[in-house]
Motif scaffolding. Structure first.
Motif, PDB file in Angstrom:
ATOM      1  N   VAL A  72      38.776  40.397  38.643  1.00  0.00           N
ATOM      2  CA  VAL A  72      38.950  41.507  39.577  1.00  0.00           C
ATOM      3  C   VAL A  72      40.415  41.553  40.002  1.00  0.00           C
ATOM      4  O   VAL A  72      41.168  40.624  39.749  1.00  0.00           O
ATOM      5  CB  VAL A  72      38.032  41.370  40.809  1.00  0.00           C
ATOM      6  N   SER A  73      40.795  42.633  40.655  1.00  0.00           N
ATOM      7  CA  SER A  73      42.202  42.737  41.046  1.00  0.00           C
ATOM      8  C   SER A  73      42.554  41.759  42.156  1.00  0.00           C
ATOM      9  O   SER A  73      43.632  41.155  42.155  1.00  0.00           O
ATOM     10  CB  SER A  73      42.532  44.164  41.486  1.00  0.00           C
ATOM     11  N   ILE A  75      40.291  38.955  44.657  1.00  0.00           N
ATOM     12  CA  ILE A  75      39.015  38.429  45.137  1.00  0.00           C
ATOM     13  C   ILE A  75      38.966  38.361  46.656  1.00  0.00           C
ATOM     14  O   ILE A  75      37.880  38.266  47.249  1.00  0.00           O
ATOM     15  CB  ILE A  75      38.729  37.042  44.511  1.00  0.00           C
ATOM     16  N   TYR A  80      35.393  43.329  46.326  1.00  0.00           N
ATOM     17  CA  TYR A  80      35.217  42.499  45.144  1.00  0.00           C
ATOM     18  C   TYR A  80      34.505  41.189  45.449  1.00  0.00           C
ATOM     19  O   TYR A  80      33.722  40.681  44.628  1.00  0.00           O
ATOM     20  CB  TYR A  80      36.562  42.226  44.483  1.00  0.00           C
ATOM     21  N   SER A 102      41.620  36.532  39.640  1.00  0.00           N
ATOM     22  CA  SER A 102      42.251  37.736  40.185  1.00  0.00           C
ATOM     23  C   SER A 102      43.429  38.129  39.302  1.00  0.00           C
ATOM     24  O   SER A 102      44.187  37.265  38.849  1.00  0.00           O
ATOM     25  CB  SER A 102      42.752  37.498  41.616  1.00  0.00           C
ATOM     26  N   GLU A 110      46.241  40.113  33.834  1.00  0.00           N
ATOM     27  CA  GLU A 110      44.862  40.371  33.410  1.00  0.00           C
ATOM     28  C   GLU A 110      44.640  39.928  31.968  1.00  0.00           C
ATOM     29  O   GLU A 110      43.650  39.256  31.659  1.00  0.00           O
ATOM     30  CB  GLU A 110      44.533  41.861  33.551  1.00  0.00           C
ATOM     31  N   SER A 128      37.111  44.262  36.254  1.00  0.00           N
ATOM     32  CA  SER A 128      37.645  45.443  36.927  1.00  0.00           C
ATOM     33  C   SER A 128      39.093  45.542  36.468  1.00  0.00           C
ATOM     34  O   SER A 128      39.965  44.848  36.978  1.00  0.00           O
ATOM     35  CB  SER A 128      37.561  45.286  38.450  1.00  0.00           C
ATOM     36  N   ASP A 151      33.638  49.109  38.421  1.00  0.00           N
ATOM     37  CA  ASP A 151      34.488  49.864  39.340  1.00  0.00           C
ATOM     38  C   ASP A 151      35.381  50.851  38.591  1.00  0.00           C
ATOM     39  O   ASP A 151      35.400  52.038  38.893  1.00  0.00           O
ATOM     40  CB  ASP A 151      35.317  48.897  40.192  1.00  0.00           C
TER      41      ASP A 151
END
Length: 344
Positions: A72-73, A75, A80, A102, A110, A128, A151
């Motif tokens: 996720v971007s 946490i 999220y 994250s 990512e 995400s 998302d």
């Protein structure tokens, strides 16, 4: 350090075969006709000896590690963290563990996390994504690697995805302002603006205003850097205040923006909703307890996690997901509280 208990230890203590113990502990006793009394003895002995399965060894035998990666971007964002908790609960019930990372809205980070988790041999990824295109996920599809986008989705990708109706949610916020007679509205956005959640919320909000023949001037379309939310929100709102060009309402595109907007307006002694109205996208628990309470578009956070885990588990188990079930768009609703009443 005490010796690690093995299947052979359990088998020896009960006078049965190692294969029988393995079948019972892997939930296959009924399938192979092992009687219930024997299964109970095996399970009781495993508990008595504090047997801990060797996940790595199981992975070598089955080709599965019983782990899922979640990227996720951020946490620390409650949106999220709530999703992550729901995924973790469902994973635990199915015998899976979750490794959470994250990305901090960094495409480079990512991709690094994707490679890291794949090197750890996770059975699938729930992501995400902050990426601008679906290339990585198209590769996953080609390789039949289990994955689910949450998302944020891509128009040109065939990856399973669970998201919400961002356009409708933003339109709800805009129409509520208009129903209050408010037309001078600012839009508080965040980078990166290419991600689907932000672009869809922006288009939904602007389309609702356009129907009412209202355009937002450039100085009221505020773009905030993800890496510097608190200071930039305060800086931009302070600049508007000092210029004498404050809007009558603000629509913030995510919960962090809403929270920092609330703090910045308080520092400026700007009264909500008397001087300015406020609505945020994505509800937070404390929005109902602040003074004033904050209106927000509420997302079905727990259901996002539930549906995402269901999709990833089906892929891991080799099930074919029908095209009609591959893309999930969940409804949202606007919770109207004190912050969005018409300013006096």
């Amino acid at each position: 350090m005490s010796k690690r208990i093995s299947l052979a230890d359990i088998a020896k203590s009960l006078g049965v075969s190692k294969t029988l113990v393995s079948l019972v502990l892997n939930g296959k006793g009924d399938k192979y006709g092992i009687n219930q009394q024997t299964q109970k003895k095996v399970l009781a002995k495993a508990k008595e000896l504090n047997y801990i399965p060797n996940v790595l060894a199981q992975g070598f035998r089955t080709g599965k590690t019983k782990t899922i990666g979640l990227i996720v971007s951020d946490i620390t964002n409650q949106f999220y963290s709530r999703i992550a908790r729901r995924i973790e609960d469902y994973a635990w019930a199915q015998g899976y563990s979750v490794i959470i990372c994250s990305s901090d809205e960094s495409i480079e980070k990512e991709i690094n996390r994707i490679k890291l988790l794949q090197s750890r041999k996770v059975d699938g990824l729930i992501i995400s994504s902050s990426q601008q295109n679906p290339d990585w996920f198209n590769q996953f599809r080609s390789a039949n690697f289990p994955h689910v986008l949450i998302d944020r989705c891509f128009k040109d990708a065939d990856s399973p995805c669970v998201t919400v109706d961002n356009v409708a949610g933003a339109q709800m916020g805009a129409k509520h302002f208009l129903e209050q007679g408010i037309k001078d509205i600012a839009l508080l956005s965040i980078t990166p603006e290419h991600i689907s959640t932000i672009s869809e919320r922006t288009s939904g909000f602007l389309s609702a205003l356009a129907e009412a023949k209202i355009n937002i001037p450039a100085e009221w379309r505020l773009k905030i850097a993800f890496s510097n939310i608190e200071s930039e929100v305060e800086q931009k709102l302070t600049e508007l205040y000092k210029s004498g060009s404050m809007p009558k309402a603000i629509f913030a595109l995510n919960n962090n923006l809403t929270s920092h907007c609330l703090l910045a307006l308080r520092k400026l002694n700007i009264s909500i909703p008397n001087d300015i109205a406020l609505i945020g996208f994505d509800d937070m628990l404390y929005f109902g307890f602040t003074q004033p309470s904050i209106s927000a578009v509420s997302q079905p956070v727990e259901e996002i996690g539930e549906r995402a885990f269901d999709l990833i588990l089906k892929q891991i188990n080799g099930e074919v997901i029908p095209e009609s079930e591959r893309f999930v768009r969940l409804p949202v609703n606007l919770i109207i509280r004190e912050s969005s009443t018409k300013p006096q």
